[in-house]
Scaffold this active site. Sequence first.
Site, PDB file in Angstrom:
ATOM      1  N   SER A 130       0.829  -1.207   0.000  1.00 59.05           N
ATOM      2  CA  SER A 130       0.000   0.000   0.000  1.00 59.05           C
ATOM      3  C   SER A 130       0.858   1.251   0.000  1.00 59.05           C
ATOM      4  O   SER A 130       1.978   1.253   0.494  1.00 59.05           O
ATOM      5  CB  SER A 130      -0.920   0.021   1.215  1.00 59.05           C
ATOM      6  OG  SER A 130      -1.622   1.252   1.235  1.00 59.05           O
ATOM      7  N   LYS A 184      -4.622  -6.687   3.857  1.00 57.41           N
ATOM      8  CA  LYS A 184      -4.602  -5.589   2.874  1.00 57.41           C
ATOM      9  C   LYS A 184      -6.030  -5.224   2.469  1.00 57.41           C
ATOM     10  O   LYS A 184      -6.365  -4.046   2.310  1.00 57.41           O
ATOM     11  CB  LYS A 184      -3.772  -5.994   1.649  1.00 57.41           C
ATOM     12  CG  LYS A 184      -3.849  -5.022   0.462  1.00 57.41           C
ATOM     13  CD  LYS A 184      -3.265  -3.688   0.811  1.00 57.41           C
ATOM     14  CE  LYS A 184      -3.122  -2.609  -0.221  1.00 57.41           C
ATOM     15  NZ  LYS A 184      -3.759  -2.504  -1.450  1.00 57.41           N
ATOM     16  N   HIS A 187      -7.502  -3.235   5.182  1.00 60.30           N
ATOM     17  CA  HIS A 187      -6.879  -1.907   5.081  1.00 60.30           C
ATOM     18  C   HIS A 187      -7.622  -1.068   4.035  1.00 60.30           C
ATOM     19  O   HIS A 187      -7.989   0.082   4.281  1.00 60.30           O
ATOM     20  CB  HIS A 187      -5.394  -2.051   4.695  1.00 60.30           C
ATOM     21  CG  HIS A 187      -4.788  -0.793   4.130  1.00 60.30           C
ATOM     22  ND1 HIS A 187      -5.022  -0.388   2.833  1.00 60.30           N
ATOM     23  CD2 HIS A 187      -4.003   0.150   4.688  1.00 60.30           C
ATOM     24  CE1 HIS A 187      -4.400   0.758   2.622  1.00 60.30           C
ATOM     25  NE2 HIS A 187      -3.778   1.109   3.733  1.00 60.30           N
ATOM     26  N   ASN A 188      -7.856  -1.648   2.869  1.00 61.39           N
ATOM     27  CA  ASN A 188      -8.532  -0.898   1.804  1.00 61.39           C
ATOM     28  C   ASN A 188      -9.965  -0.558   2.197  1.00 61.39           C
ATOM     29  O   ASN A 188     -10.455   0.528   1.890  1.00 61.39           O
ATOM     30  CB  ASN A 188      -8.531  -1.696   0.500  1.00 61.39           C
ATOM     31  CG  ASN A 188      -7.189  -1.638  -0.198  1.00 61.39           C
ATOM     32  OD1 ASN A 188      -6.165  -1.468   0.448  1.00 61.39           O
ATOM     33  ND2 ASN A 188      -7.176  -1.779  -1.497  1.00 61.39           N
ATOM     34  N   GLU A 191      -9.830   2.266   4.418  1.00 68.05           N
ATOM     35  CA  GLU A 191      -9.534   3.452   3.588  1.00 68.05           C
ATOM     36  C   GLU A 191     -10.851   4.008   3.002  1.00 68.05           C
ATOM     37  O   GLU A 191     -11.074   5.219   3.021  1.00 68.05           O
ATOM     38  CB  GLU A 191      -8.572   3.009   2.491  1.00 68.05           C
ATOM     39  CG  GLU A 191      -8.154   4.072   1.502  1.00 68.05           C
ATOM     40  CD  GLU A 191      -7.239   3.459   0.429  1.00 68.05           C
ATOM     41  OE1 GLU A 191      -6.254   2.771   0.768  1.00 68.05           O
ATOM     42  OE2 GLU A 191      -7.524   3.666  -0.764  1.00 68.05           O
TER      43      GLU A 191
HETATM   44  P1  NBP Z   1      -1.723  -2.581 -13.341  1.00 72.03           P
HETATM   45  O1  NBP Z   1      -2.692  -3.087 -12.351  1.00 72.03           O
HETATM   46  O2  NBP Z   1      -2.170  -1.564 -14.337  1.00 72.03           O
HETATM   47  O3  NBP Z   1      -1.102  -3.841 -14.120  1.00 72.03           O
HETATM   48  C1  NBP Z   1      -0.171  -3.643 -15.160  1.00 72.03           C
HETATM   49  C2  NBP Z   1       0.742  -4.837 -15.277  1.00 72.03           C
HETATM   50  O4  NBP Z   1      -0.012  -6.051 -15.423  1.00 72.03           O
HETATM   51  C3  NBP Z   1       1.613  -4.740 -16.518  1.00 72.03           C
HETATM   52  O5  NBP Z   1       2.860  -5.302 -16.236  1.00 72.03           O
HETATM   53  C4  NBP Z   1       0.829  -5.581 -17.517  1.00 72.03           C
HETATM   54  O6  NBP Z   1       1.637  -6.096 -18.562  1.00 72.03           O
HETATM   55  C5  NBP Z   1       0.381  -6.703 -16.627  1.00 72.03           C
HETATM   56  N1  NBP Z   1      -0.719  -7.493 -17.177  1.00 72.03           N
HETATM   57  C6  NBP Z   1      -1.997  -7.151 -17.441  1.00 72.03           C
HETATM   58 BR1  NBP Z   1      -2.703  -5.477 -17.245  1.00 72.03          BR
HETATM   59  N2  NBP Z   1      -2.731  -8.156 -17.915  1.00 72.03           N
HETATM   60  C7  NBP Z   1      -1.882  -9.182 -17.966  1.00 72.03           C
HETATM   61  C8  NBP Z   1      -2.032 -10.523 -18.378  1.00 72.03           C
HETATM   62  N3  NBP Z   1      -3.215 -11.001 -18.791  1.00 72.03           N
HETATM   63  N4  NBP Z   1      -0.951 -11.327 -18.324  1.00 72.03           N
HETATM   64  C9  NBP Z   1       0.234 -10.861 -17.878  1.00 72.03           C
HETATM   65  N5  NBP Z   1       0.448  -9.590 -17.463  1.00 72.03           N
HETATM   66  C10 NBP Z   1      -0.601  -8.758 -17.503  1.00 72.03           C
HETATM   67  O7  NBP Z   1      -0.406  -2.006 -12.634  1.00 72.03           O
HETATM   68  P2  NBP Z   1      -0.178  -1.256 -11.240  1.00 72.03           P
HETATM   69  O8  NBP Z   1      -1.117  -0.102 -11.084  1.00 72.03           O
HETATM   70  O9  NBP Z   1       1.287  -1.011 -11.180  1.00 72.03           O
HETATM   71  O10 NBP Z   1      -0.563  -2.345 -10.156  1.00 72.03           O
HETATM   72  C11 NBP Z   1       0.092  -3.602 -10.058  1.00 72.03           C
HETATM   73  C12 NBP Z   1      -0.616  -4.426  -8.974  1.00 72.03           C
HETATM   74  O11 NBP Z   1      -0.491  -3.727  -7.727  1.00 72.03           O
HETATM   75  C13 NBP Z   1      -2.110  -4.592  -9.203  1.00 72.03           C
HETATM   76  O12 NBP Z   1      -2.540  -5.835  -8.709  1.00 72.03           O
HETATM   77  C14 NBP Z   1      -2.728  -3.478  -8.390  1.00 72.03           C
HETATM   78  O13 NBP Z   1      -4.063  -3.763  -8.001  1.00 72.03           O
HETATM   79  C15 NBP Z   1      -1.777  -3.435  -7.192  1.00 72.03           C
HETATM   80  N6  NBP Z   1      -1.698  -2.149  -6.503  1.00 72.03           N
HETATM   81  C16 NBP Z   1      -1.766  -0.976  -7.179  1.00 72.03           C
HETATM   82  C17 NBP Z   1      -1.661   0.234  -6.495  1.00 72.03           C
HETATM   83  C18 NBP Z   1      -1.716   1.550  -7.230  1.00 72.03           C
HETATM   84  O14 NBP Z   1      -1.758   2.599  -6.535  1.00 72.03           O
HETATM   85  N7  NBP Z   1      -1.666   1.572  -8.560  1.00 72.03           N
HETATM   86  C19 NBP Z   1      -1.479   0.228  -5.100  1.00 72.03           C
HETATM   87  C20 NBP Z   1      -1.375  -1.000  -4.445  1.00 72.03           C
HETATM   88  C21 NBP Z   1      -1.491  -2.178  -5.145  1.00 72.03           C
HETATM   89  P3  NBP Z   1       1.701  -5.318 -19.972  1.00 72.03           P
HETATM   90  O15 NBP Z   1       2.596  -4.161 -19.768  1.00 72.03           O
HETATM   91  O16 NBP Z   1       2.258  -6.350 -20.878  1.00 72.03           O
HETATM   92  O17 NBP Z   1       0.287  -4.917 -20.310  1.00 72.03           O
END
Ligand code: NBP
Length: 481
Positions: A130, A184, A187-188, A191
């Site tokens: 987070s 987690k 936590h959400n 939030e």
């Molecule tokens: P995203 O949730 O937008 O995911 C992007 C990544 O997932 C890229 O590497 C993409 O590859 C890959 N991906 C997808 Br989309 N579909 C796929 C598939 N079918 N097979 C393989 N790879 C795939 O990225 P993020 O916002 O950095 O979040 C990453 C994780 O962390 C998520 O689970 C999210 O819920 C969690 N999270 C996010 C935050 C936040 O603030 N953003 C906070 C805490 C946790 P590609 O580049 O080839 O499309």
Amino acid sequence: MTESADIALIGLAVMGQNLILNMNDHDFVVCAYNRTTSKVDDFLQNEAKNTKVVGAHSLKEMVAKLKKPRRVMMLVKAGEAVDNFIDQLVPLLEPGDIIIDGGNSEYQDSNRRCKDLKEKGILFVGSGVSGGEEGARYGPSLMPGGNPDAWPHIKNIFQSIAAKADGEPCCDWVGDGGAGHFVKMVHNGIEYGDMQLICEAYSLLKDALRMNQEEMSKVFDDWNRGELDSFLIEISRNILKFKENGDYLLEKIRDSAGQKGTGKWTAIASLEYGIPVTLIGESVYARCLSSLKDERVSACKLLDGPTSKFEGDKEEFVEHIRKALYASKIVSYAQGFMLLREAAKVFNWNLNYGGIALMWRGGCIIRSVFLGNIKKAFEKNPELTNLLLDDFFRDAIHKCQTSWRIVVSEAARLGVPIPAFYTALAFYDGYRSSRLPANLIQAQRDYFGAHTYELNDKPGVFIHTNWTGTGGKTASTNYLA
Ligand code: NBP
């Protein structure tokens, strides 16, 4: 190929890239990989230029670059993508290697993955992460759970990159299976509750007290210096005074909130385990109601409310709102910890509640001074059944409750919707009642469905009465509902 990397990270979107740079800052060598491999080159040539980060264009190449036991962390879209990567990784790994899922996965999926991978000799970790982009880059809150044999191999990396609160890392082992992702998820959910409470306070300041943005921002600034000191109050203060081209931006934003599902999952878990986490549930519903924008716009022309105006002392009422917010927040966290305690029973997790409060104390979105008080309460009494029963929080609620009741009744009088404040107060009054009207529910159920009831002096003994004189003697199979 040399086995030089300490850990591999799959997923080069916002979270993955920033976590890699954070690990690099702490002297760990990270091997970066992404499904779309062109992103690996982009990353190495730009954000990761002049760092020790290495890249790979296939999972095989990535695995070959790792020191043993191999540590592979994924930060990809939750769901199928995680299972697909696990399926591809397993044949490339050896027993004792570690797969970490840092995405927002459902805890039941993590329970399943942990069990399946254990049978294959692979140690699975499902970790809550987070703090968004900034947290990932400079210190997130990390909530790892899963196969405990993995923890000694990842502890150093995780605790080095995590946020620090009072000098301690906001990261510790949570528990077996899906415990990390469950924590987690809660936590959400909390939030969601915190955000909704702040929105309701804003609504009271704006719609009941008719304050302008500058005045409201000042109120939030004052609140941020006391018991409510938190990241969400701080950013709300900044949002309120933010101007674009000379105009306040907030007023131009559509009043319709979206969601990605973790608040809903918490509410579903609360129903599943029979724990009244009412404030988080109300917060999810408040977002649902907000998204019925078109219907609300039509309804507002047809449905009347009160025309009364606020007539009291504004400054005094602002203080009542602050206290009502604080008391409601205490209830929300008390409910969240009740859910954690029940899940720990169901899944046989040995959760450290003070440790969880510390993990949330820094780095994450709900970080606050308040969580330090929760940590103290559980340190003082690790067996504490409910936060409301801790001296510190009980006294705090006692000091706030008159204001809380004034705010809720005034909002009802003026017609300002503050569902989270209402539900928190209703929960408090229910929780402190030694007798609730559920005796009538028992009687009604027995009257219409022969569901049986218990008497005060014979709990556990279920009897049926023929209330009308026309029913039979047969009772329905009893179940508690
Ligand atoms: P995203 O949730 O937008 O995911 C992007 C990544 O997932 C890229 O590497 C993409 O590859 C890959 N991906 C997808 Br989309 N579909 C796929 C598939 N079918 N097979 C393989 N790879 C795939 O990225 P993020 O916002 O950095 O979040 C990453 C994780 O962390 C998520 O689970 C999210 O819920 C969690 N999270 C996010 C935050 C936040 O603030 N953003 C906070 C805490 C946790 P590609 O580049 O080839 O499309």
